[in-house]
Design a protein around this motif. Structure first.
Motif, mmCIF file in Angstrom:
data_model
loop_
_atom_site.group_PDB
_atom_site.id
_atom_site.type_symbol
_atom_site.label_atom_id
_atom_site.label_comp_id
_atom_site.label_asym_id
_atom_site.label_seq_id
_atom_site.Cartn_x
_atom_site.Cartn_y
_atom_site.Cartn_z
ATOM 1 N N GLY A 95 0.787 -1.231 0.000
ATOM 2 C CA GLY A 95 0.000 0.000 0.000
ATOM 3 C C GLY A 95 0.812 1.271 0.000
ATOM 4 O O GLY A 95 0.348 2.320 0.471
ATOM 5 N N VAL A 96 2.025 1.231 -0.535
ATOM 6 C CA VAL A 96 2.904 2.400 -0.508
ATOM 7 C C VAL A 96 2.317 3.520 -1.382
ATOM 8 O O VAL A 96 1.938 3.275 -2.527
ATOM 9 C CB VAL A 96 4.312 2.029 -1.005
ATOM 10 N N PRO A 97 2.230 4.743 -0.880
ATOM 11 C CA PRO A 97 1.670 5.848 -1.668
ATOM 12 C C PRO A 97 2.604 6.293 -2.795
ATOM 13 O O PRO A 97 3.680 6.839 -2.547
ATOM 14 C CB PRO A 97 1.476 6.961 -0.635
ATOM 15 N N LEU A 98 2.185 6.052 -4.025
ATOM 16 C CA LEU A 98 2.904 6.456 -5.234
ATOM 17 C C LEU A 98 1.881 6.809 -6.308
ATOM 18 O O LEU A 98 0.714 6.413 -6.229
ATOM 19 C CB LEU A 98 3.819 5.330 -5.734
ATOM 20 N N ASN A 99 2.326 7.487 -7.349
ATOM 21 C CA ASN A 99 1.426 7.900 -8.429
ATOM 22 C C ASN A 99 1.355 6.903 -9.596
ATOM 23 O O ASN A 99 0.330 6.784 -10.247
ATOM 24 C CB ASN A 99 1.866 9.258 -8.982
ATOM 25 N N GLY A 100 2.449 6.209 -9.885
ATOM 26 C CA GLY A 100 2.576 5.554 -11.181
ATOM 27 C C GLY A 100 2.168 4.109 -11.292
ATOM 28 O O GLY A 100 2.587 3.421 -12.239
ATOM 29 N N TYR A 101 1.358 3.607 -10.379
ATOM 30 C CA TYR A 101 1.024 2.185 -10.405
ATOM 31 C C TYR A 101 0.415 1.726 -11.728
ATOM 32 O O TYR A 101 0.717 0.633 -12.210
ATOM 33 C CB TYR A 101 0.051 1.851 -9.273
#
Length: 341
Positions: free
Chosen positions: A105-111
């Motif tokens: 669940g790491v917060p990132l934009n590019g999934y």
């Protein structure tokens, strides 16, 4: 998590009768560089690798996908059984790292978008992603405060100290490869190896949520000012590829990959990789748009002379190298016509 004991492996480069020490073989990270010890440490424990020309490019702006690889490697995150189902379905070298980070669940934009992955990552996103794994789910301000209180970051703009936390940290600024490695090195020196309870609970996934759901929840955890929307529908933006296998040998092929992001009416950012069998090269930089279908780049993001001409065709991109020898091996070049994916 294993305890890390740093063994400083130094290689010596003789220059003009004197001695200059470079970091673990990277000829562009010398002993006087601020990230020297961090780079040695990160390579020793397989957190980083360099470029084919023997450089690390420490001052190059780091993309989100490069950061994703470093963070997943630092924490040795487990690989999930599921795989992300992306909006841009073409395979990308960073897929495995985003799959691993999504499962925590790491917060990132590019999934879900390869183009977003290739964009420069903001300091605020780095703060929230690191803090999520090191200390649990936190807001942007709480994430910054954690990094400062733990002496992992000292901020970037001292004139805002005790006045404006986000400006003090520089949340909207880009980061370099050396800066990110330095943050991870400081985490290691302060024994931040354990994964937070919040991240572990997400990884256990008691509700059997899909990997896409876990990734989407991670995106939503980002502060709204750090969230990216779907890239603009610029005619230039996109992923372009050329591949030709001309023999049966493992190195009997030619390949070109280009990712164009951050396109405006005047310019765009391009990340380009060329591989001709055993020879390869990479270049990143900003190109100036000169007409509706043409653009030119005169220097790389490293500041080296690198002249590339671009012509936008129907679902393709023609690239002509004029002079870019400083950015790649002599046996290859960046020229070619690449198909839009």
């Amino acid at each position: 998590m294993k305890q890390i004991v740093c063994l400083l492996m130094l290689s010596v480069l003789v220059i003009g009768g004197g001695y200059a020490v470079d970091a673990a073989g990277f000829n562009d990270v010398l002993e006087e560089h601020f990230a020297y010890e961090a780079v040695i440490w990160a390579q020793e424990y397989d957190i980083i690798d360099g470029y084919a020309d023997g450089t690390f490019k420490p001052n190059l702006t780091i993309t989100e996908q490069q950061f994703a690889k470093l963070l997943a490697n630092y924490y040795e995150l487990e690989t999930p059984y599921d795989e992300l189902k992306k909006q841009t379905p073409s395979a990308n070298w960073s897929d495995e790292y985003y799959d691993r980070l999504a499962s925590y669940g790491v917060p990132l934009n590019g999934y879900f978008d390869n183009t977003m992955r290739a964009a420069a990552i903001k300091r605020g996103v780095v703060a929230q992603a690191i803090t999520h794994l090191a200390d649990g789910k936190r807001s942007l301000d709480a994430s910054i405060q954690f990094l400062i209180d733990s002496y992992i970051s000292t901020g970037q703009n001292p004139q805002y100290e005790n006045r404006n936390l986000q400006k003090f940290f520089g949340v909207s600024n880009n980061m370099t490869r050396a800066q990110v490695v330095t943050l991870l090195h400081r985490m290691a020196s302060r024994n931040y190896y354990e994964i937070s309870e919040d991240a572990q609970e997400i990884h256990l996934n008691a509700s059997n949520a899909s990997l896409n759901t876990l990734a989407s929840n991670g995106q939503k955890q980002l502060d709204k000012t750090m969230q990216q929307t779907t890239p603009a529908k610029s005619a230039w933006e996109g992923i372009y590829t050329y591949y030709y296998k001309w023999g049966k040998g493992a190195t009997d092929y030619n390949r070109r990959d280009a990712i164009i992001t951050n396109a405006t009416s005047k310019s765009f950012y391009i990340s380009l990789t060329a591989n001709d069998g055993q020879e390869s090269g990479t270049v990143d930089g900003t190109a100036t748009i000169t007409s509706s279908s043409k653009a030119v780049m005169n220097k790389s993001a490293n500041g080296n002379r690198c002249v590339l001409e671009f012509e936008r065709l129907n679902n393709a991109l023609k690239i002509t190298e004029v002079d870019c020898i400083a950015e790649h091996d002599e046996g290859t070049n960046f020229s070619g016509t690449l198909k839009k994916q």
